[in-house]
Design a protein around this motif. Structure first.
Motif: not given
Length: 511
Positions: A412, A415, A417-418, A421-422, A455
């Motif tokens: 993730m 890609k 994304y944080s 957050d993940t 998500f």
């Protein structure tokens, strides 16, 4: 080692107050039997420490002494030497003669000097000429240690070879690794076996070192307090002949060199070093046996189980790891013997004290008998380990989704994304899946929860690859290959022929 006769006479004649009678031999079922001797060990190891081999080896040493003294000019007839050689193997009836004489004299060596003299009358006056009792007792013990190591080493090499074949076969089969008794990062079945192999290789090197060092530590011909005074008197002060006598006997006995300085005995430090190596192997035996027992508890790995074998008298379905349990028991005993050897060495006084005698009659044979028993078990267990692949996969499936979360997080982040957050999304789903596993007893559905969560849509196409067990084993297969190529092959090269013979015999073992 004296040649082994084709007889099966069990004798207890090491005791000075025992005369062999039919009733004594018939009473074996009323007399304590050491289980190492009666249940667990090989005939070849038991023979090394048998009364027949002990007393025949004494005679062999007396022959070496007489031959060497004659070569250096002492008045010993050819007839005396010939009679000694012909009677070198002690016969059954002579045990009774020696026992009666020992009861009378309270001295085992002199009892056997007398008995040998009856068998070789032309030599009766020169047997043991210039020697003290430890000439035969201690030199014989060193020969027994050497010969026993020669039995242990090839058997240990055979275990390493069998486990190497096993490791190679399962080099890339993923399985759960465990730290703190809890599921951890995956390893492979073969990689785990290399842990055992590395420790056993250390044992092999330790025992080889002990044997190599032993070959240069013969007691030789040293006299009552290690000064060689009696031999100096016999050779009229000729120091060169006394030194040559020591060298000749040492060479005839199959040793490279003798200790330059001894007391009446060889240093009990030698016993400590040899038994340390054996005791260290005992630790390895218990460790390997414990691992197999744990894996059998998980039903991932099982030791060999014979068609008619009974696992439990009450529970017919059971398949208990009884060989591995016995291995742990014997390994634990072996690892504790080193303490007795240490205490015996520390307790010796000055040029000698006899408080070492009784305990060494126990610790020296039992350390090798115990090691031999462990090796028989290890060869048998390693020859037929059963890998339950379906159970291993089932256990991986239960735990792998949790382990795969790090791969998902990294994908993730890749890609854009944080990570934080993940991580939070994964944490919530993991706790939900964990509750299903632990509280409801259901399968781990974390991966399915991830699939249903929008998500994680950016990585769903790659989710199968991210959770493939083979991507979690690191260099396990390569490590197996490297251990076998660079550690095992060089170490076992010298044992190749003996390993083949042991391999032929192991299939016939009933343990």
């Amino acid at each position: 080692m004296a040649s082994q006769p084709d007889v099966r006479l069990a004798t207890l004649l090491d005791l000075p107050n025992l005369t062999p009678t039919k009733s004594a031999l018939d009473a074996k079922y009323d007399t304590y039997q050491n289980p190492l001797n009666s249940r667990y060990c090989s005939g070849e190891m038991k023979y090394i420490f048998s009364p027949r081999n002990r007393f025949s080896t004494w005679r062999e040493l007396w022959v070496f002494l007489a031959e060497s003294e004659k070569e250096l000019g002492l008045d010993i007839s050819d007839e005396a030497i010939e009679q000694m050689r012909e009677a070198m193997q002690i016969q059954d009836y002579e045990f009774e003669t020696a026992a009666i004489e020992e009861k009378r004299r309270r001295h085992d060596v002199m009892a056997h000097v007398h008995t040998y003299g009856l068998a070789a009358p032309a030599a009766a006056g020169i047997i043991h000429w210039g020697a003290t009792s430890c000439y035969v007792t201690d030199n014989a013990d060193l020969m027994f240690l050497r010969d026993a190591l020669d039995i242990v080493l090839p058997k240990l090499a055979a275990v390493i070879q069998r486990l190497s074949v096993f490791a190679k076969e399962y080099r890339d089969l993923p399985c759960l690794g465990y730290t703190h008794g809890q599921a951890a990062q995956l390893v492979t079945v073969g990689k785990r076996a290399t842990i055992w192999i590395e420790d056993l290789l250390d044992d092999l090197h330790n025992l080889e070192h002990a044997r190599d060092r032993l070959l240069s530590k013969f007691r030789g011909v040293k006299g009552t307090t290690g000064t060689q005074a009696s031999f100096l008197a016999i050779f009229k002060g000729d120091h060169a002949k006394v030194k040559k006598l020591d060298e000749l006997v040492t060479e005839k006995s199959g040793f490279v060199a003798a200790s330059r300085s001894t007391t009446q005995t060889y240093s009990r430090k030698i016993d400590v070093d040899v038994i340390h190596a054996l005791s260290s192997f005992g630790c390895t035996a218990e460790r390997v046996g414990g691992d197999i027992r744990h894996l059998a508890m998980f039903k991932e790995l099982e030791e060999p189980f014979e068609a008619d074998q009974i696992g439990s008298s009450a529970m017919a379905y059971k398949r208990n790891p009884m060989r591995s349990e016995r291995l742990c028991s014997l390994g634990r005993n072996l690892s504790n013997i080193s303490g007795a050897a240490e205490q015996t060495y520390k307790s010796q006084w000055l040029e000698r004290s006899l408080d070492d005698s009784a305990i060494r009659r126990i610790t020296l044979p039992e350390s090798f008998l115990c090691a031999d028993a462990c090796l028989i078990l290890l060869n048998n267990i390693s020859s037929g380990l059963v890998v339950n692949k379906a159970v291993i996969k089932q256990r991986i499936d239960l735990e792998l989704p949790f382990m795969a979360t790090e791969n998902v997080i990294m994908a993730m982040v890749d890609k854009g994304y944080s990570r934080q957050d993940t991580h939070e999304e994964i944490r919530v789903l993991s706790h939900q899946a964990g509750a299903v596993v632990k509280q409801e007893g259901k399968a781990n559905d974390l991966i399915e929860r991830i699939r249903r969560t929008a998500f994680f849509e950016p990585v769903l196409g790659n989710l199968e690859a991210l959770t493939d067990p083979s991507t979690f084993i690191g260099r396990s297969p390569e490590i197996v290959d490297e251990v076998i190529e660079f550690d095992v092959r060089p170490a076992l090269e010298k044992y190749e022929v003996q390993i083949g013979r042991i391999a032929d015999a192991v299939g016939e073992l009933k343990v």
